[in-house]
Design a protein around this motif. Structure first.
Motif, PDB file in Angstrom:
ATOM      1  N   VAL A   1      56.639  80.312  11.805  1.00  0.00           N
ATOM      2  CA  VAL A   1      57.608  81.391  12.124  1.00  0.00           C
ATOM      3  C   VAL A   1      58.728  80.734  12.813  1.00  0.00           C
ATOM      4  N   VAL A   2      58.475  79.962  13.765  1.00  0.00           N
ATOM      5  CA  VAL A   2      59.514  79.323  14.409  1.00  0.00           C
ATOM      6  C   VAL A   2      60.765  78.631  13.636  1.00  0.00           C
ATOM      7  N   MET A   3      60.209  78.056  12.540  1.00  0.00           N
ATOM      8  CA  MET A   3      60.961  77.107  11.784  1.00  0.00           C
ATOM      9  C   MET A   3      61.918  78.287  10.890  1.00  0.00           C
ATOM     10  N   PHE A   4      61.252  79.321  10.364  1.00  0.00           N
ATOM     11  CA  PHE A   4      62.135  80.182   9.274  1.00  0.00           C
ATOM     12  C   PHE A   4      62.866  81.254   9.977  1.00  0.00           C
ATOM     13  N   VAL A   5      62.716  81.715  10.919  1.00  0.00           N
ATOM     14  CA  VAL A   5      63.686  82.597  11.689  1.00  0.00           C
ATOM     15  C   VAL A   5      64.719  81.849  12.191  1.00  0.00           C
ATOM     16  N   HIS A   6      64.429  80.596  13.008  1.00  0.00           N
ATOM     17  CA  HIS A   6      65.392  79.699  13.387  1.00  0.00           C
ATOM     18  C   HIS A   6      66.494  79.343  12.214  1.00  0.00           C
ATOM     19  N   GLU A   7      66.056  79.012  11.074  1.00  0.00           N
ATOM     20  CA  GLU A   7      66.740  78.518   9.884  1.00  0.00           C
ATOM     21  C   GLU A   7      67.605  79.581   9.416  1.00  0.00           C
ATOM     22  N   LEU A   8      66.708  80.528   9.036  1.00  0.00           N
ATOM     23  CA  LEU A   8      67.719  81.729   8.352  1.00  0.00           C
ATOM     24  C   LEU A   8      68.601  82.261   9.245  1.00  0.00           C
ATOM     25  N   SER A   9      68.460  82.448  10.632  1.00  0.00           N
ATOM     26  CA  SER A   9      69.361  82.923  11.492  1.00  0.00           C
ATOM     27  C   SER A   9      70.619  82.082  11.452  1.00  0.00           C
ATOM     28  N   HIS A  10      70.403  80.758  11.232  1.00  0.00           N
ATOM     29  CA  HIS A  10      71.762  79.941  11.259  1.00  0.00           C
ATOM     30  C   HIS A  10      72.662  80.149   9.960  1.00  0.00           C
ATOM     31  N   GLY A  11      71.630  80.282   8.733  1.00  0.00           N
ATOM     32  CA  GLY A  11      72.169  80.578   7.493  1.00  0.00           C
ATOM     33  C   GLY A  11      72.864  81.744   7.494  1.00  0.00           C
ATOM     34  N   PHE A  12      72.323  83.125   7.976  1.00  0.00           N
ATOM     35  CA  PHE A  12      73.008  84.462   7.959  1.00  0.00           C
ATOM     36  C   PHE A  12      74.130  84.380   8.822  1.00  0.00           C
TER      37      PHE A  12
ATOM     38  N   TYR B   1      75.602  77.482  15.814  1.00  0.00           N
ATOM     39  CA  TYR B   1      74.851  76.855  16.597  1.00  0.00           C
ATOM     40  C   TYR B   1      73.712  77.803  17.417  1.00  0.00           C
ATOM     41  N   ALA B   2      74.407  78.710  18.033  1.00  0.00           N
ATOM     42  CA  ALA B   2      73.284  79.468  18.917  1.00  0.00           C
ATOM     43  C   ALA B   2      72.488  80.504  18.168  1.00  0.00           C
ATOM     44  N   ALA B   3      72.721  80.746  16.848  1.00  0.00           N
ATOM     45  CA  ALA B   3      72.047  81.763  16.084  1.00  0.00           C
ATOM     46  C   ALA B   3      70.700  81.057  16.099  1.00  0.00           C
ATOM     47  N   GLY B   4      70.210  79.923  15.879  1.00  0.00           N
ATOM     48  CA  GLY B   4      68.557  79.503  15.653  1.00  0.00           C
ATOM     49  C   GLY B   4      68.055  79.680  16.943  1.00  0.00           C
ATOM     50  N   SER B   5      68.331  79.342  17.947  1.00  0.00           N
ATOM     51  CA  SER B   5      67.782  79.784  19.215  1.00  0.00           C
ATOM     52  C   SER B   5      67.619  81.210  19.771  1.00  0.00           C
ATOM     53  N   MET B   6      68.658  81.824  19.492  1.00  0.00           N
ATOM     54  CA  MET B   6      68.837  83.222  19.669  1.00  0.00           C
ATOM     55  C   MET B   6      67.575  84.054  18.849  1.00  0.00           C
ATOM     56  N   ALA B   7      67.351  83.384  17.582  1.00  0.00           N
ATOM     57  CA  ALA B   7      66.370  84.181  16.779  1.00  0.00           C
ATOM     58  C   ALA B   7      64.999  83.957  17.183  1.00  0.00           C
ATOM     59  N   ASN B   8      64.927  82.708  17.861  1.00  0.00           N
ATOM     60  CA  ASN B   8      63.440  82.295  18.467  1.00  0.00           C
ATOM     61  C   ASN B   8      63.197  82.986  19.657  1.00  0.00           C
ATOM     62  N   ILE B   9      64.292  83.415  20.576  1.00  0.00           N
ATOM     63  CA  ILE B   9      64.038  84.091  21.805  1.00  0.00           C
ATOM     64  C   ILE B   9      63.903  85.770  21.491  1.00  0.00           C
TER      65      ILE B   9
END
Length: 377
Positions: free
Chosen positions: A121-132, A176-184
């Motif tokens: 879950v960490v990986m997918f939400v983080h990377e998808l958020s970067h991509g979006f 850059y910020a999107a990944g951690s934002m998705a995790n939080i």
């Protein structure tokens, strides 16, 4: 220690076979599997269109979301740096070192299956958020894929680095910020679901023996996995109740421990030893963990769901915040580096970045050392 050596041997064997079969040959592949020394990368373009549609269709949402992520990112960066600095100073000053950074190794430092679910879950939400967010900023994507670094799995969305470098500062910070934002955000959703949907139907039901101290008297009487439900006739439902009773015992006293072992209730008399911190106090030598059950039944569904949500919360919050640590190549380091380059002369910006790299590596080393020492015994 034996299990750790066995695990390392199996891991090295796996990488040896993988490298012989798929070891790097020629240039970097745009698609498919590529294996280097302890690094395996699988790239594909299959999901690029999906990310493109979601990112461009909801462009306003992703821009607003990632702008909030920038603010949270810099706040998180300060918080993580301050926390690790304080813990490092504490470890240097005192003999009782406390790990500020925990190693995340499923099956060794965290539960295997719940840990893997949490990491996926960490990986997918983080990377998808970067991509979006990258597509919302009109930045092209080259590929998406999976990566395995030694034993650490990962996923990635690969933007065009040249285009990302040329993009305005605000666009880069959003990506850059999107990944951690998705995790939080994911951590927040997980803890809300756990607190308001599952906790009301879960109840404490004893104390599970998660580990036995080698020098403790319980080692000769109890087993890992035993559930302690009573001591000296007093029923125990929570870890707090367990400690309240044990704090009143004396060294040399024999206590009557009621346990559930393999679904059968047993009563075991155990003579207590002397507590390492207080010779007069009784010492059992167990590492207790809270045992829970479902109030509505369906333990095979309710409990795994609760544990999964718990580890999704823990790993998303911990890794999301750690990714904001101001150390390149972490996202927090990239954010800080880009801001410094935008507002300061190049030489000054580089000097400050190098300073943070040096301090960051020192803080990580000091905070990781207790965790490594504990892992290696």
């Amino acid at each position: 220690m034996v299990s750790l050596i066995t695990a390392i041997t199996l891991i090295l064997g796996f990488w040896g076979v993988l490298y012989l079969a798929f070891g790097r040959r020629g240039e970097e592949k745009e698609e498919g599997l590529q294996v280097d020394l302890f690094v395996a990368i699988w790239r594909t373009k299959r999901f690029v269109n999906f990310i493109d549609k979601v990112g461009t269709k909801y462009r306003k949402f992703w821009k607003g979301y990632s702008t909030v992520g920038i603010i949270i990112g810099f706040i998180g960066m300060v918080y993580v740096f301050y926390t690790l600095f304080n813990l490092a100073m504490q470890n240097i000053r005192t003999k009782a070192a406390t790990p500020g950074v925990q190693l995340v190794i499923p099956g060794i430092t965290i539960p295997l299956w719940y840990g893997l679910i949490g990491l996926i879950v960490v990986m997918f939400v983080h990377e998808l958020s970067h991509g979006f967010v990258a597509r919302a900023e009109n930045l092209p994507l080259k590929s998406v894929g999976l990566v395995l670094f030694f034993v650490i799995p990962g996923a990635f969305v690969e933007p065009d680095e040249e285009e990302l470098t040329k993009a305005p500062l605000l666009s880069r910070l959003r990506v850059y910020a999107a990944g951690s934002m998705a995790n939080i955000v994911t951590a927040l959703l997980a803890i809300l679901l756990l607190s308001y949907a599952l906790n009301p139907i879960i109840q404490p039901a004893g104390v599970e023996v998660s580990k036995l101290a080698p020098e403790g008297p319980a080692k000769s009487y109890l087993q890992e996995g035993d559930i302690i439900v009573g001591i000296n006739g007093q029923q125990i439902a929570t870890v707090e109740e367990f400690f309240n009773i044990m704090n009143k015992t004396k060294a040399g006293e024999t206590i009557e421990v009621e346990v559930i072992r393999k679904r059968k209730k047993e009563v075991i008399n155990i003579p207590l030893g002397s507590h390492p911190d207080n010779p007069e106090k009784g010492y059992l030598g167990v590492y207790p963990a809270q045992h829970i059950t479902s109030k509505v039944g369906f333990n095979g569904i309710v409990l795994p769901l609760a544990f999964s949500l718990y580890w999704i919360y823990v790993l998303n919050l911990g890794i999301g915040l750690m990714n904001l640590f101001p150390l390149v190549p972490l996202d927090g380091g990239k954010m800080l580096d880009d801001v410094l380059k935008a507002f300061l002369p190049s030489k000054v910006a580089k000097s400050i970045t190098y300073l943070f790299v040096g301090i960051g590596l020192f803080l990580l080393a000091v905070n990781l050392f207790p965790a490594l020492r504990s892992l290696l015994g």
